[in-house]
Scaffold this motif. Structure first.
Motif, PDB file in Angstrom:
ATOM      1  N   GLN A 196     -81.883 -86.390 -11.427  1.00 26.18           N
ATOM      2  CA  GLN A 196     -81.729 -85.635 -12.670  1.00 26.18           C
ATOM      3  C   GLN A 196     -83.040 -85.584 -13.455  1.00 26.18           C
ATOM      4  OE1 GLN A 196     -78.439 -87.907 -14.131  1.00 26.18           O
ATOM      5  NE2 GLN A 196     -76.895 -86.528 -13.276  1.00 26.18           N
ATOM      6  N   ARG A 247     -85.223 -83.133 -11.631  1.00 25.61           N
ATOM      7  CA  ARG A 247     -84.789 -81.754 -11.889  1.00 25.61           C
ATOM      8  C   ARG A 247     -85.277 -81.293 -13.254  1.00 25.61           C
ATOM      9  NH1 ARG A 247     -78.480 -80.559 -12.504  1.00 25.61           N
ATOM     10  NH2 ARG A 247     -78.917 -81.846 -14.358  1.00 25.61           N
ATOM     11  N   SER A 300     -87.912 -78.291 -13.844  1.00 21.74           N
ATOM     12  CA  SER A 300     -87.533 -77.135 -14.673  1.00 21.74           C
ATOM     13  C   SER A 300     -88.638 -76.814 -15.670  1.00 21.74           C
ATOM     14  CB  SER A 300     -86.215 -77.427 -15.399  1.00 21.74           C
ATOM     15  OG  SER A 300     -85.149 -77.574 -14.476  1.00 21.74           O
ATOM     16  N   VAL A 317     -85.678 -77.423  -6.884  1.00 19.34           N
ATOM     17  CA  VAL A 317     -84.577 -77.639  -7.832  1.00 19.34           C
ATOM     18  C   VAL A 317     -83.240 -77.316  -7.180  1.00 19.34           C
ATOM     19  CG1 VAL A 317     -83.510 -76.779  -9.953  1.00 19.34           C
ATOM     20  CG2 VAL A 317     -85.952 -77.317  -9.907  1.00 19.34           C
ATOM     21  N   ALA A 318     -83.196 -76.279  -6.374  1.00 23.20           N
ATOM     22  CA  ALA A 318     -81.960 -75.885  -5.698  1.00 23.20           C
ATOM     23  C   ALA A 318     -81.469 -76.997  -4.781  1.00 23.20           C
ATOM     24  CB  ALA A 318     -82.171 -74.593  -4.923  1.00 23.20           C
ATOM     25  N   LYS A 374     -79.860 -79.560  -6.843  1.00 19.80           N
ATOM     26  CA  LYS A 374     -78.548 -79.117  -7.337  1.00 19.80           C
ATOM     27  C   LYS A 374     -77.465 -79.363  -6.301  1.00 19.80           C
ATOM     28  CE  LYS A 374     -79.972 -75.645 -10.744  1.00 19.80           C
ATOM     29  NZ  LYS A 374     -79.962 -74.204 -11.102  1.00 19.80           N
ATOM     30  N   ASP A 375     -77.830 -79.314  -5.025  1.00 21.88           N
ATOM     31  CA  ASP A 375     -76.870 -79.629  -3.974  1.00 21.88           C
ATOM     32  C   ASP A 375     -76.620 -81.142  -3.905  1.00 21.88           C
ATOM     33  OD1 ASP A 375     -76.628 -76.986  -3.267  1.00 21.88           O
ATOM     34  OD2 ASP A 375     -78.204 -77.089  -1.729  1.00 21.88           O
ATOM     35  N   ILE A 420     -77.026 -83.490  -6.386  1.00 23.90           N
ATOM     36  CA  ILE A 420     -76.444 -84.112  -7.579  1.00 23.90           C
ATOM     37  C   ILE A 420     -74.913 -84.074  -7.586  1.00 23.90           C
ATOM     38  CG2 ILE A 420     -76.238 -83.895 -10.090  1.00 23.90           C
ATOM     39  CD1 ILE A 420     -79.263 -83.279 -10.136  1.00 23.90           C
TER      40      ILE A 420
END
Length: 443
Positions: A49, A52, A56, A78-79, A82-83, A85
């Motif tokens: 996190q 990320r 960002s 980042v993608a 996202k998978d 997390i």
């Protein structure tokens, strides 16, 4: 319920204490291994996190600098996070549930003065904190000396035609009874006498609680998950409710998810309620008579205290239960339960065992237990110390039967039976019986 942080800081002490419990093989290392996996997942989630969030910001900077290639590269990174997390959060929930389930089935740790033993044969007679056999004997009625062969309670009640197991079996099956006439009135009188004693002399507040409770309440007083098979459940919407196995459940849960003021403690509650137990673990035991029923009445006492006063409150609660038997003129003894016989949630338990001439033995009529903060942690029940700027502390809980009404009826009938089949009424109960001094026989 235990705090995993405490177990981590006191692993050796935890292992030594839990090893005294019968049939418990769990060790601190087993629990800490689960917690290590949980902590590792949390660490990786926090790192992901943070990364990320940092990426960002970098994406925003790259776009501001018109560096689209760099922005696309960062967005791809980042993608991938996202998978990771959502899966990491699911893994965290799963391992937290695993840890919670493992902790929830570990019994309370007993006090040092609880005797070691594998079953009830390891229980030790207790004569009071500063007492002796001689002083204890002075406070208790002697065993009755009957000039005839004593009968058991069901023989007396059936001979009167006022204790009917056959009709109860037609209605509900085994382990139920129909009481009628003067025996039914005597059972009611005993319960009323106990309530009056505890409310007028012992400082308890009378309560009429619900007889159906939610799973959360049963978890709070440690009937769930371990003793689910002993409960009677009924559907309730999309969930379920359970008939109370003891009024300890609703009374203790009065303080769940609460922060009390220290000035409110001790909180002392009592209730006379029906209790419902499937007796799943007692097949073949006490199949005759009223000793082990699916439905029975009991007067329950519950105390909520500070940690500093709970041990003294335990002795006080024992004295309250003893007073019932003393006023009724019943012979009894007090046993300090050993590690192999003590209940799941108790740190220490006294059993009051009343003498039954018909069986020529002692039988339990009350259990009085101190639980420390074991139940409070399961209920999140706390109090705020007065005059102190510190975090709220967990309360201590205690419970005791004062006493089991049906078993008290058994004891009165067997101890006060007469040769002609009648039963004399103890003097303290006569006002509740309209002045009647005997029932059945020629009384």
């Amino acid at each position: 319920m235990f705090d995993i942080k405490w177990i981590r800081a006191n692993a050796e002490a935890f292992d030594a204490a839990v090893s005294r419990r019968k049939g418990i093989s769990v060790r601190a290392s087993d629990l800490l291994a689960i917690d290590d996996r949980r902590r590792d997942i949390i660490t990786r989630l926090n790192d992901a996190q943070e990364k990320r969030n940092a990426l960002s910001k970098q994406i925003g900077q790259a776009k501001a600098q018109k560096d689209e290639a760099k922005a696309q590269e960062l967005m791809a990174e980042v993608a991938s996070l996202k998978d990771f997390i959502p899966q990491g959060e699911a893994d965290e929930r799963a391992v937290e549930l695993e840890l919670s389930n493992a902790l929830s089935v570990i019994p309370n740790l007993v006090f040092d003065d609880v005797p070691d033993g594998t079953d009830e044969t390891g229980n030790v007679e207790y004569f009071g904190r500063n007492g002796s056999p001689e002083t204890a004997a002075k406070a208790r009625a002697p065993k009755p000396k009957l000039s005839f062969a004593p009968k058991e309670h069901y023989e007396i009640g059936e001979a009167m035609g006022q204790m009917d197991f056959e009709t109860a079996a037609k209605l509900s099956g085994s382990r139920f009874v129909v009481l009628k006439g003067q025996v039914a009135r005597l059972e009611r009188a005993i319960g009323q006498f106990m309530l009056d004693l505890h409310t007028t002399e012992h400082g308890y507040t009378e309560v009429q609680p619900p007889l159906l409770v939610r799973d959360e309440a049963l978890f709070g007083t440690n009937q769930l998950p371990k003793f689910e098979e002993d409960l009677f459940f009924t559907p309730h919407g999309e969930s379920r409710l359970a008939l109370i196995p003891t009024a300890e459940v609703p009374l203790t849960n009065f303080v769940r998810e609460s922060i009390l003021a220290e000035e409110e403690l001790p909180l002392r509650l009592t209730a006379l309620t029906p209790c419902f137990r499937s007796e799943a673990g007692s097949a073949g035991r006490d199949t005759r008579g009223m000793l082990r029923q699916h439905q029975f009445n009991k007067v329950e006492m519950v105390s909520i205290t500070t940690p500093e006063t709970s041990v003294d409150e335990h002795e006080r609660m024992l004295a309250c239960a003893e007073t019932v038997l003393q006023r009724l003129g019943l012979h009894y003894r007090v046993m300090n339960l050993c590690t192999g016989d003590i209940g799941f949630g108790a740190k220490k338990t006294y059993d009051l065992e009343v003498w039954l001439p018909g069986q020529d033995t002692y039988r339990e009529i009350s259990s009085v237990s101190v639980c420390g903060d074991f139940q409070a942690r399961r209920m999140d029940a706390r109090y705020r110390p007065s005059g102190e700027k510190q975090a709220p502390r967990f309360v201590h809980t205690l419970n005791g039967s004062g006493t089991a009404v049906g078993r008290c009826l058994i004891a009165v009938m067997e101890n006060y039976q007469q040769a002609d089949g009648s039963v004399s009424i103890p003097e303290v109960l006569q006002p509740y019986m309209g002045g009647i001094k005997a029932i059945g026989g020629r009384g």
